[in-house]
Design a protein around this motif. Structure first.
Motif, PDB file in Angstrom:
ATOM      1  N   GLU A 220      56.362  -1.729  28.125  1.00 16.61           N
ATOM      2  CA  GLU A 220      55.024  -1.234  27.789  1.00 16.61           C
ATOM      3  C   GLU A 220      54.227  -1.022  29.073  1.00 16.61           C
ATOM      4  O   GLU A 220      54.151  -1.913  29.922  1.00 16.61           O
ATOM      5  CB  GLU A 220      54.307  -2.255  26.906  1.00 16.61           C
ATOM      6  N   VAL A 221      53.655   0.158  29.205  1.00 17.60           N
ATOM      7  CA  VAL A 221      52.758   0.434  30.329  1.00 17.60           C
ATOM      8  C   VAL A 221      51.417  -0.214  30.009  1.00 17.60           C
ATOM      9  O   VAL A 221      50.866  -0.007  28.929  1.00 17.60           O
ATOM     10  CB  VAL A 221      52.603   1.950  30.556  1.00 17.60           C
ATOM     11  N   LEU A 222      50.903  -1.002  30.959  1.00 16.31           N
ATOM     12  CA  LEU A 222      49.656  -1.720  30.721  1.00 16.31           C
ATOM     13  C   LEU A 222      48.450  -1.044  31.350  1.00 16.31           C
ATOM     14  O   LEU A 222      47.327  -1.258  30.904  1.00 16.31           O
ATOM     15  CB  LEU A 222      49.771  -3.152  31.251  1.00 16.31           C
ATOM     16  N   GLY A 223      48.664  -0.271  32.406  1.00 14.25           N
ATOM     17  CA  GLY A 223      47.528   0.393  33.045  1.00 14.25           C
ATOM     18  C   GLY A 223      47.950   1.124  34.296  1.00 14.25           C
ATOM     19  O   GLY A 223      49.069   0.993  34.773  1.00 14.25           O
ATOM     20  N   HIS A 224      47.029   1.911  34.806  1.00 10.20           N
ATOM     21  CA  HIS A 224      47.230   2.603  36.079  1.00 10.20           C
ATOM     22  C   HIS A 224      45.863   3.005  36.618  1.00 10.20           C
ATOM     23  O   HIS A 224      44.864   2.978  35.897  1.00 10.20           O
ATOM     24  CB  HIS A 224      48.152   3.822  35.926  1.00 10.20           C
ATOM     25  N   GLY A 225      45.835   3.318  37.894  1.00 12.59           N
ATOM     26  CA  GLY A 225      44.585   3.697  38.527  1.00 12.59           C
ATOM     27  C   GLY A 225      44.774   3.970  40.006  1.00 12.59           C
ATOM     28  O   GLY A 225      45.889   4.175  40.467  1.00 12.59           O
ATOM     29  N   SER A 226      43.672   3.936  40.716  1.00 14.34           N
ATOM     30  CA  SER A 226      43.670   4.152  42.167  1.00 14.34           C
ATOM     31  C   SER A 226      42.831   3.077  42.826  1.00 14.34           C
ATOM     32  O   SER A 226      41.863   2.577  42.236  1.00 14.34           O
ATOM     33  CB  SER A 226      43.082   5.524  42.512  1.00 14.34           C
ATOM     34  N   VAL A 227      43.211   2.706  44.038  1.00 17.77           N
ATOM     35  CA  VAL A 227      42.456   1.732  44.825  1.00 17.77           C
ATOM     36  C   VAL A 227      42.379   2.216  46.265  1.00 17.77           C
ATOM     37  O   VAL A 227      43.265   2.931  46.737  1.00 17.77           O
ATOM     38  CB  VAL A 227      43.081   0.319  44.799  1.00 17.77           C
ATOM     39  N   LYS A 228      41.334   1.800  46.948  1.00 12.15           N
ATOM     40  CA  LYS A 228      41.181   2.117  48.360  1.00 12.15           C
ATOM     41  C   LYS A 228      41.973   1.104  49.179  1.00 12.15           C
ATOM     42  O   LYS A 228      41.921  -0.093  48.932  1.00 12.15           O
ATOM     43  CB  LYS A 228      39.701   2.075  48.749  1.00 12.15           C
ATOM     44  N   THR A 229      42.723   1.608  50.160  1.00 14.22           N
ATOM     45  CA  THR A 229      43.496   0.740  51.051  1.00 14.22           C
ATOM     46  C   THR A 229      43.205   1.142  52.493  1.00 14.22           C
ATOM     47  O   THR A 229      42.538   2.141  52.750  1.00 14.22           O
ATOM     48  CB  THR A 229      45.014   0.864  50.797  1.00 14.22           C
TER      49      THR A 229
ATOM     50  N   GLY B 228      44.159   4.666  53.106  1.00 12.10           N
ATOM     51  CA  GLY B 228      43.544   5.663  52.235  1.00 12.10           C
ATOM     52  C   GLY B 228      43.721   5.262  50.783  1.00 12.10           C
ATOM     53  O   GLY B 228      44.073   4.126  50.473  1.00 12.10           O
ATOM     54  N   MET B 229      43.505   6.195  49.896  1.00 12.19           N
ATOM     55  CA  MET B 229      43.628   5.899  48.475  1.00 12.19           C
ATOM     56  C   MET B 229      45.095   5.743  48.098  1.00 12.19           C
ATOM     57  O   MET B 229      45.962   6.428  48.620  1.00 12.19           O
ATOM     58  CB  MET B 229      42.987   7.000  47.632  1.00 12.19           C
ATOM     59  N   ALA B 230      45.341   4.815  47.186  1.00 12.19           N
ATOM     60  CA  ALA B 230      46.690   4.576  46.673  1.00 12.19           C
ATOM     61  C   ALA B 230      46.631   4.559  45.151  1.00 12.19           C
ATOM     62  O   ALA B 230      45.680   4.063  44.563  1.00 12.19           O
ATOM     63  CB  ALA B 230      47.231   3.242  47.179  1.00 12.19           C
ATOM     64  N   ASP B 231      47.641   5.120  44.523  1.00 11.90           N
ATOM     65  CA  ASP B 231      47.774   5.078  43.073  1.00 11.90           C
ATOM     66  C   ASP B 231      48.646   3.888  42.702  1.00 11.90           C
ATOM     67  O   ASP B 231      49.546   3.501  43.452  1.00 11.90           O
ATOM     68  CB  ASP B 231      48.431   6.357  42.547  1.00 11.90           C
TER      69      ASP B 231
ATOM     70  N   GLU C  19      63.912 -12.615  29.883  1.00 10.84           N
ATOM     71  CA  GLU C  19      62.680 -13.050  30.560  1.00 10.84           C
ATOM     72  C   GLU C  19      61.661 -11.916  30.546  1.00 10.84           C
ATOM     73  O   GLU C  19      61.987 -10.775  30.869  1.00 10.84           O
ATOM     74  CB  GLU C  19      62.983 -13.439  32.012  1.00 10.84           C
ATOM     75  N   ALA C  20      60.425 -12.253  30.169  1.00 13.89           N
ATOM     76  CA  ALA C  20      59.334 -11.274  30.200  1.00 13.89           C
ATOM     77  C   ALA C  20      58.850 -11.131  31.635  1.00 13.89           C
ATOM     78  O   ALA C  20      58.535 -12.122  32.299  1.00 13.89           O
ATOM     79  CB  ALA C  20      58.192 -11.710  29.297  1.00 13.89           C
ATOM     80  N   LEU C  21      58.816  -9.891  32.125  1.00 18.42           N
ATOM     81  CA  LEU C  21      58.416  -9.612  33.508  1.00 18.42           C
ATOM     82  C   LEU C  21      57.242  -8.648  33.540  1.00 18.42           C
ATOM     83  O   LEU C  21      57.108  -7.779  32.678  1.00 18.42           O
ATOM     84  CB  LEU C  21      59.584  -9.000  34.281  1.00 18.42           C
ATOM     85  N   ASP C  22      56.395  -8.801  34.539  1.00 19.52           N
ATOM     86  CA  ASP C  22      55.328  -7.852  34.854  1.00 19.52           C
ATOM     87  C   ASP C  22      55.712  -7.160  36.155  1.00 19.52           C
ATOM     88  O   ASP C  22      56.176  -7.815  37.095  1.00 19.52           O
ATOM     89  CB  ASP C  22      53.982  -8.553  35.087  1.00 19.52           C
ATOM     90  N   GLU C  23      55.508  -5.849  36.208  1.00 19.53           N
ATOM     91  CA  GLU C  23      55.821  -5.094  37.423  1.00 19.53           C
ATOM     92  C   GLU C  23      54.638  -4.203  37.774  1.00 19.53           C
ATOM     93  O   GLU C  23      54.029  -3.590  36.911  1.00 19.53           O
ATOM     94  CB  GLU C  23      57.071  -4.250  37.223  1.00 19.53           C
ATOM     95  N   VAL C  24      54.333  -4.158  39.064  1.00 18.89           N
ATOM     96  CA  VAL C  24      53.295  -3.273  39.588  1.00 18.89           C
ATOM     97  C   VAL C  24      53.923  -2.453  40.702  1.00 18.89           C
ATOM     98  O   VAL C  24      54.644  -2.989  41.550  1.00 18.89           O
ATOM     99  CB  VAL C  24      52.102  -4.064  40.179  1.00 18.89           C
ATOM    100  N   MET C  25      53.628  -1.156  40.699  1.00  9.49           N
ATOM    101  CA  MET C  25      54.051  -0.301  41.811  1.00  9.49           C
ATOM    102  C   MET C  25      52.829   0.411  42.354  1.00  9.49           C
ATOM    103  O   MET C  25      51.967   0.861  41.595  1.00  9.49           O
ATOM    104  CB  MET C  25      55.113   0.694  41.374  1.00  9.49           C
ATOM    105  N   MET C  26      52.734   0.457  43.677  1.00 12.16           N
ATOM    106  CA  MET C  26      51.636   1.135  44.363  1.00 12.16           C
ATOM    107  C   MET C  26      52.241   2.209  45.252  1.00 12.16           C
ATOM    108  O   MET C  26      53.235   1.972  45.934  1.00 12.16           O
ATOM    109  CB  MET C  26      50.830   0.142  45.203  1.00 12.16           C
ATOM    110  N   TYR C  27      51.613   3.378  45.243  1.00 12.29           N
ATOM    111  CA  TYR C  27      52.085   4.540  45.995  1.00 12.29           C
ATOM    112  C   TYR C  27      50.970   5.044  46.887  1.00 12.29           C
ATOM    113  O   TYR C  27      49.849   5.250  46.432  1.00 12.29           O
ATOM    114  CB  TYR C  27      52.463   5.679  45.042  1.00 12.29           C
ATOM    115  N   CYS C  28      51.279   5.262  48.171  1.00 16.72           N
ATOM    116  CA  CYS C  28      50.306   5.864  49.074  1.00 16.72           C
ATOM    117  C   CYS C  28      51.054   6.707  50.114  1.00 16.72           C
ATOM    118  O   CYS C  28      52.274   6.613  50.250  1.00 16.72           O
ATOM    119  CB  CYS C  28      49.434   4.814  49.747  1.00 16.72           C
ATOM    120  N   VAL C  29      50.306   7.517  50.816  1.00 25.22           N
ATOM    121  CA  VAL C  29      50.905   8.348  51.856  1.00 25.22           C
ATOM    122  C   VAL C  29      51.412   7.445  52.975  1.00 25.22           C
ATOM    123  O   VAL C  29      50.722   6.520  53.410  1.00 25.22           O
ATOM    124  CB  VAL C  29      49.877   9.371  52.401  1.00 25.22           C
ATOM    125  N   HIS C  30      52.624   7.690  53.437  1.00 21.52           N
ATOM    126  CA  HIS C  30      53.207   6.925  54.533  1.00 21.52           C
ATOM    127  C   HIS C  30      52.348   7.117  55.786  1.00 21.52           C
ATOM    128  O   HIS C  30      51.825   8.202  56.015  1.00 21.52           O
ATOM    129  CB  HIS C  30      54.648   7.388  54.793  1.00 21.52           C
TER     130      HIS C  30
END
Length: 92
Positions: free
Chosen positions: A20-29, A32-35, A46-57
């Motif tokens: 199940e997708v729980l959320g998504h958004g953008s944050v300042k780093t 620069g901005m990261a999704d 086992e129940a797992l939570d996963e977060v992935m963050m993407y930004c320009v290299h």
């Protein structure tokens, strides 16, 4: 293999048992901005939570991906995003 964008990540999460997708958004780093996107799923019982963050290299070409997987409910999304933001201050 890590998904290369939020849509790939969210499609991958939905393929896992209980995915199940729980959320998504953008944050300042510091880079620069990261999704980001997060979800929950079951793996080997086992129940797992996963977060992935993407930004320009930092080189300006390519994508830098941070991935965090932990037992479900261990930390909040805000805590994990904060750690990821701090990690990016050390990337150059």
């Amino acid at each position: 293999i890590a998904p290369t964008d939020i849509q790939d990540f969210e499609a991958l999460i939905s393929e896992y048992p209980g995915g199940e997708v729980l959320g998504h958004g953008s944050v300042k780093t510091s880079l620069g901005m990261a999704d980001w996107s997060n979800g929950t799923y079951s793996e080997d019982g086992e129940a797992l939570d996963e977060v992935m963050m993407y930004c320009v290299h930092p080189s300006g070409s390519g994508i830098l991906i941070l991935r965090s997987i932990c037992p479900a409910g261990l930390t909040t999304i805000d805590e994990r995003l904060s750690v990821m933001q701090k990690l990016l201050t050390h990337v150059s």
